[in-house]
Design an enzyme around this catalytic site. Sequence first.
Site, PDB file in Angstrom:
ATOM      1  N   ASP A 150      25.763  12.054  18.085  1.00 18.90           N
ATOM      2  CA  ASP A 150      24.955  11.200  17.205  1.00 18.90           C
ATOM      3  C   ASP A 150      23.562  11.781  16.946  1.00 18.90           C
ATOM      4  O   ASP A 150      22.569  11.053  16.850  1.00 18.90           O
ATOM      5  CB  ASP A 150      24.816   9.784  17.782  1.00 18.90           C
ATOM      6  N   CYS A 179      32.782   9.758  16.076  1.00 15.96           N
ATOM      7  CA  CYS A 179      32.931  10.701  17.190  1.00 15.96           C
ATOM      8  C   CYS A 179      34.376  11.042  17.554  1.00 15.96           C
ATOM      9  O   CYS A 179      34.720  12.216  17.686  1.00 15.96           O
ATOM     10  CB  CYS A 179      32.180  10.196  18.418  1.00 15.96           C
ATOM     11  N   ASP A 226      28.274  15.963  16.489  1.00 15.41           N
ATOM     12  CA  ASP A 226      29.619  15.464  16.155  1.00 15.41           C
ATOM     13  C   ASP A 226      29.631  14.646  14.875  1.00 15.41           C
ATOM     14  O   ASP A 226      30.625  14.617  14.154  1.00 15.41           O
ATOM     15  CB  ASP A 226      30.209  14.650  17.319  1.00 15.41           C
ATOM     16  N   HIS A 286      23.231   9.915  22.079  1.00 19.09           N
ATOM     17  CA  HIS A 286      23.961   8.664  21.828  1.00 19.09           C
ATOM     18  C   HIS A 286      23.324   7.523  22.615  1.00 19.09           C
ATOM     19  O   HIS A 286      22.828   7.721  23.725  1.00 19.09           O
ATOM     20  CB  HIS A 286      25.410   8.850  22.274  1.00 19.09           C
ATOM     21  N   HIS A 327      36.641  11.599  25.084  1.00 19.52           N
ATOM     22  CA  HIS A 327      36.753  10.582  24.024  1.00 19.52           C
ATOM     23  C   HIS A 327      37.907  10.798  23.052  1.00 19.52           C
ATOM     24  O   HIS A 327      37.813  10.421  21.877  1.00 19.52           O
ATOM     25  CB  HIS A 327      35.425  10.467  23.252  1.00 19.52           C
ATOM     26  N   LYS A 386      31.512  14.793  27.432  1.00 22.17           N
ATOM     27  CA  LYS A 386      32.309  13.767  26.763  1.00 22.17           C
ATOM     28  C   LYS A 386      33.676  14.281  26.325  1.00 22.17           C
ATOM     29  O   LYS A 386      33.805  15.368  25.779  1.00 22.17           O
ATOM     30  CB  LYS A 386      31.523  13.261  25.552  1.00 22.17           C
TER      31      LYS A 386
END
Length: 564
Positions: free
Chosen positions: A59, A97, A308, A245, A153, A151
């Site tokens: 982000d 994301c 991202d 983020h 995800h 991360k």
Amino acid sequence: MWRQCIDKSYNSKFVQLNKIHPIRMGTFYILFIAVISAVVVHGTFDMKKQNIVFIMADDLGWNDVSFHGTDQILTPNIDMLGYSGVALERYYSHCICTPSRSAFLTGKYAHVTGMQGYPLTNSEDRGLPITEKILPQYLKELGYATHLVGKWHVGGSRGEYLPLKRGFDTHFGHMGGFVDYYEYTLEEKLSNDLVSGLNLYRNETPAWDVEGYLTDLYNKEAISIIKSHDESTPLFLMLAHMAPHGSNDGALLQAPPQDVRTMRHVESPERRIFAAMVKKLDDSVGDVVEALEEKGILNNTIIVFVSDNGAMTSGNSVNYGSNWPLRGLKMSPFEGGIRLAGVMWTPLPKANHLYRGYVHVVDWLPTLLNAVGAELPNNIDGISLWDDIIINKESSRKEMFEIDDMFGFASIISNDFKLVTGNVTPEYSDYQGGGSLLRIIGKPPSYFDAIKKSKAYKSLEKIDRLKDTEYYKNVRNTLKVNCDHIDESQICYTKSDKLCLFNIKDDPCETKDLSALFPDLVESMLLRLTEEKKRLIPRSPLYRNPKSNPAFFNYTWTTFADHL
């Protein structure tokens, strides 16, 4: 490049020959060059594999890096990778994301793997299909040591979705979208109640024993991997920071107080904390470059830094990032959601320029595989842009898609034009991130002082990869997006019966709808978009399974579906 490799191989593997008679030594060198030249010409020279370090921010907005022109938040380490490598002027990704990470790993648009739409929640039994072969699996076949820090995800509800089952040797990080930066917990709504659990793992074991600020923890782990790496095998390290983020609603923005204090020139209290979060991210980039140089492998490593998706200036998971002056936020198909910071650094000195062609997140898989001499898969959407970027020629990528059946919008970029259709969310599709958010108290810190004090600058100086300040200024000025006065009452919002056409080269802020002027172009782009939509695999409905409740698993988010 082969000659550089020959020289390196000669110096490292035949250094003992300095004791041989000079005439014999010279004769050996000539013969060695001749033999290698011959096999290179015939295409059989197996060049030593380059290491790959891929750093992904979370982000981070267009206006949150200083090589795009801002003086408010300085990112000297990230900037130096662009100045001494390749700064990507037109780097694109998906606007959310989970889709962007799925696309990076597979080389396929998210909508053809069913990973588009609202980001994956920890309570969903859903993940990147295990039928998809992903980048670390390709690299494992080439002999790479593969590590993921940060991360994931793209699936954590079942053991088969986890990183160690998908080609990574190790993983230290969070499985879901975000966690608290100090407590590593993720809070989610489940059965009309808020539940919380630990979501930080070392490999597949909950990391209950860890303490510290998350960005520092990920940085320390990445440095440790680099320092302990066995150079007999090539390295693939994906460092997927959570920064910047936002975290859980109760403490959205978190940074060490001493770093927040260094941002006192930022007027906005929220933006000040965000700036400190970005500072920690940039410090990590500098530490990684320094570690590679001290290990002696910087000159054999490709480094990529990207975001991202765009920043979330307001709304869900707000982080007060800025995409200004681009239009739109994360979760929108406008430029602020999908046009991002991107740089690629390579050991090749000739790869030192501003690259102005299109690059999309799906292109990294074939581009990196091509860079290390691997055979490219033919069933992907990505295009290898390695040669295009290295020699700075026109990009082979001419079109890009953003198709989201869950939110109900779609877009196609074709050459200089972009067509947006469907129902966009207005509050994510306007102009934010300017005004009071960018105000500075007094005089901002010196940009070029920060550049020269950065770890990246000092490390790159040691390998003679610096340019003069004028070059940095020119790149920075070129990358800064300037738009005329924006009359928000006149901008085009798409609806079910309304589409918008923009020339994003001449009008990067998407202020002028050209659909009435170019009906034939609209028709042809709409036809191409309709054709692409036939490849879409529908996004599964969002279902938060109550059996995922962390209270059932010692207050951790885990592979709950394996226990159903």
